[in-house]
Design a protein around this motif. Structure first.
Motif: not given
Length: 681
Positions: A213, A98, A205-206, A102-103, A331, A208-209, A592
């Motif tokens: 999304c 990533r 981190q997840r 976070n892309e 997720y 933030k993803e 992000s």
């Protein structure tokens, strides 16, 4: 003149060497274009490719192996042919797939063998039932004599490490895959543990993803799918997730290909999703009245004519379902212990602005504040926790996580732990929510968390709740000993009516509520006086003004109570000014990361918990200006928001400082005049 030489890839040599090993172990390996099974093929086809499109995920080799317990492990192998192209790690030592925004980092996924293999492994986590995958990268180069030197990276990608991948060990060939070595290799893999710090970092981190999304998904539906109101969007996400969860051995997850966009009555896409949700709920043994309510609510959206209308061979419902599964699938499959639907709710309703009073009431608690409330209410594995305005159940999710963590740390028998985990989810949590659209989110949240949804009730907690379990032990009182709350702003006494009712139904324990601070300075005097006649105010914590940034600019305090012990005028109340909680917040749609730890935020939150529980001895980061032990008048009800008193009486030190400053100023003036006089001579 210097001629630039291009280093040639030796990938064919690397592939030849590695595939030769696989052949010698008599393994059923498949090369790039070959099929392992339909489920894996489809997952690799459906997941976004190494270049950002779909359909071009082709590992150089793949195998499906079983261990002695007949568990299946997909093995995905990626070859490269350059010296330094084995793996690219980030500053935390994690496979860097990533970017800082976070892309997906397509450059790394394309260029490095391990990064590519981990990417393929995530496709399987996202779109298949496999939760333990081995990702292998191998690269190499030729030295000046033409001899091949190779390096191998072996990583375990699983639900337990949130798809990030963990290095298994150092290997010089693939003999760990040899059937005679494979069981001991898997035994080693299963001992891999992330430290709590590593897991926390990955969860952040997840999360933030997920935020990114959800923004992308909501934006897409909002702009491109006409005729869907905000409730429809929420219900479609809830329905799609429930339909794709599945129950191993009982209910197969709904696949995108199962939706045929048929116009046949009873067999439209909405009918198929409703049947799948019904099968899921039946197998979950959810009580009939709750199951019927969920089905009724979702059916209203899923079976409407417009959403099932077929254009260009596809219904709007199938199109939206596909977007949801593709964007969010991984997720909820990797089991993040987060307020998933709270994030969803905030994002979905963000498009409305907050002009409507009813929506203004529903402001969800950030997860780090939810965790603070849970700790202040002293929640542990044996707690019975309730929330009288549960929203999307974010506070109950935080409480459940705390209870499960405590159980895992303190119960050493696996059998006893399993029983305790079930009890926590089915008997030790209770939530009440009046708004039906938000109630659906709370149900979904707790289903995603492994089903703590048993006692989430769609009733008015003030008028209709009698303190009993909603399901299961319906004749028994819920023995609450921990109360957490973020009440609606428009409720009586700013929400202190919920506090009075909940505490009045408890025999012991603690409560932590976040509420408009005007409730402690005059807006709820009568409620407060009645509360203090039976319960003790332990602490009043002034929260940052921007804690609900983007949703509300209301000033809030957390009040902490000890239940069923009358407040005396000499009781010590801990007043904490937590205006600086260490976080810097922004409110940028495309950012992000709108929350940054800029000043020891985690340590500050822990210190607040310690100060409330143990007092002044725990002062480290905070100063006497921010922490003050005082008292309140139980018959006042408007003196709950105090700050550290400032002593205005001058001391000898102050006098000396003032005189010193005056003399320095006077000498400066004299010297200045002397200089002017000298210049004039």
């Amino acid at each position: 003149m210097k001629i630039k030489t291009t280093v040639q890839s030796i990938e064919p040599n690397i592939a030849d060497l590695a595939n030769g090993w696989l052949k010698s172990y008599k393994l059923p390996y498949k090369l790039e274009q070959e099929s392992v099974n339909a489920e894996i093929d489809k997952a690799l086809s459906d997941y976004y490719s190494k270049n950002g499109g779909t359909g071009a995920n082709r590992p150089d080799a793949k195998i499906l192996l079983q261990n002695k317990y007949l568990e299946y492990f997909p093995i995905l192998i990626e070859y490269k042919g350059y010296k330094d192209k084995l793996v690219k790690l980030d500053s935390d030592g994690q496979v860097e797939n990533r970017t800082s925004k976070n892309e997906p980092n397509f450059k790394n996924i394309n260029s490095y063998a391990v990064n590519g293999a981990v990417h393929y492994a995530n496709a399987l986590l996202h779109h298949t039932s496999y939760i333990d995958i081995i990702a292998i990268g191998m690269t190499g180069h030729k030295d000046e004599t033409g001899k091949i030197h190779h390096t191998i990276g072996v990583y375990y990608v699983s639900k337990s490490n949130l798809g990030a991948g963990q290095k298994v060990g150092e290997y010089t060939d693939f003999s760990f895959l040899d059937p005679k070595n494979f069981d001991s290799f898997i035994d080693k893999v299963k001992t891999l543990q992330l430290t709590p710090e590593e897991l926390d970092r990955l969860k952040e981190q997840r999360e933030k993803e997920i935020d990114l999304c959800l923004v992308k998904l909501n934006n897409d539906i909002y702009q491109n799918e006409k005729g869907l109101g905000e409730n429809d969007r929420v219900y479609l996400v809830a329905a799609s997730i429930i339909a794709t969860l599945g129950i191993p051995g009982k209910v197969a997850p709904l696949e995108k290909s199962d939706l045929k966009s048929s116009t046949e009555i009873g067999n439209k896409d909405g009918d198929i999703i409703v049947r799948k949700i019904k099968a899921f709920l039946d197998n979950k043994e959810i009580p009939v009245e709750k199951k019927n309510l969920i089905l009724r609510t979702l059916e209203n959206t899923l079976t409407t004519e417009n959403i099932n209308k077929v254009e260009n061979g596809e219904s709007q419902l199938k199109r939206v379902f596909t977007k949801i599964v593709d964007d969010l699938g991984i997720y909820y499959k990797i089991g993040l212990t987060t307020d998933f639907t709270g994030k969803l709710f905030n994002e979905m309703y963000g498009w409305l602005g907050f002009s409507q009073d009813k929506l203004n009431d529903v402001v969800l608690t950030p997860s780090y504040v939810a965790n603070l409330l849970v700790k202040l209410a002293r929640v542990n594995k044996d707690s019975y926790v309730w929330d009288f305005a549960t929203g999307s159940a974010g506070l109950l999710v935080a409480a459940m996580n705390e209870m499960l963590n405590d159980a895992r740390q303190n119960i050493k028998s696996p059998q006893e732990l399993t029983q305790k985990e079930i009890k926590i989810k089915t008997e030790q949590l209770l939530g009440l929510e009046l708004l039906s659209s938000v109630y659906m989110l709370a149900i979904l949240n707790m289903i995603l968390m492994g089903d703590g949804s048993s006692n989430i009730l769609n009733i008015d907690s003030i008028k209709d709740f009698d303190g009993k379990y909603g399901f299961g032990k319906t004749d028994s009182k819920f023995p609450a000993d921990a109360f957490i709350l973020n009440p609606p702003y428009s409720a009586l006494g700013n929400g202190m009516n919920f506090v009075e009712k909940a505490l009045g139904m408890m025999n012991k324990g603690y409560a932590a509520i976040i509420i408009q601070n005007s409730s402690g300075s005059g807006k709820a005097i009568d409620y407060n006086k009645r509360i203090l006649a039976k319960h003790t105010l332990l602490a009043s914590i002034k929260m940052p003004v921007d804690i609900f940034i983007g949703k509300s600019s209301v000033n809030t305090n957390i009040y902490v109570f000890k239940v069923n012990e009358k407040h005396h005028k000499d009781d010590v109340v801990k007043f904490i000014d937590f205006s600086n909680d260490g976080y810097t917040r922004a409110n940028r749609k495309k950012s992000s990361n709108n929350l940054k730890d800029t000043d020891q935020a985690k340590e500050r939150y822990q210190e607040v918990v310690d100060l409330v529980r143990f007092g002044k001895s725990k002062l480290k980061i905070f100063t006497d200006r921010e922490y003050y032990e005082g008292s309140i008048d139980p018959n006042n009800g408007a003196d709950w928001n105090q700050s550290s008193p400032i002593d205005t009486k001058p001391t000898l030190k102050d006098f000396k400082k003032t005189v010193g400053e005056y003399l320095a100023w006077e000498i400066g003036v004299i010297l200045k005049h002397q200089n002017v006089d000298n210049l004039g001579k």
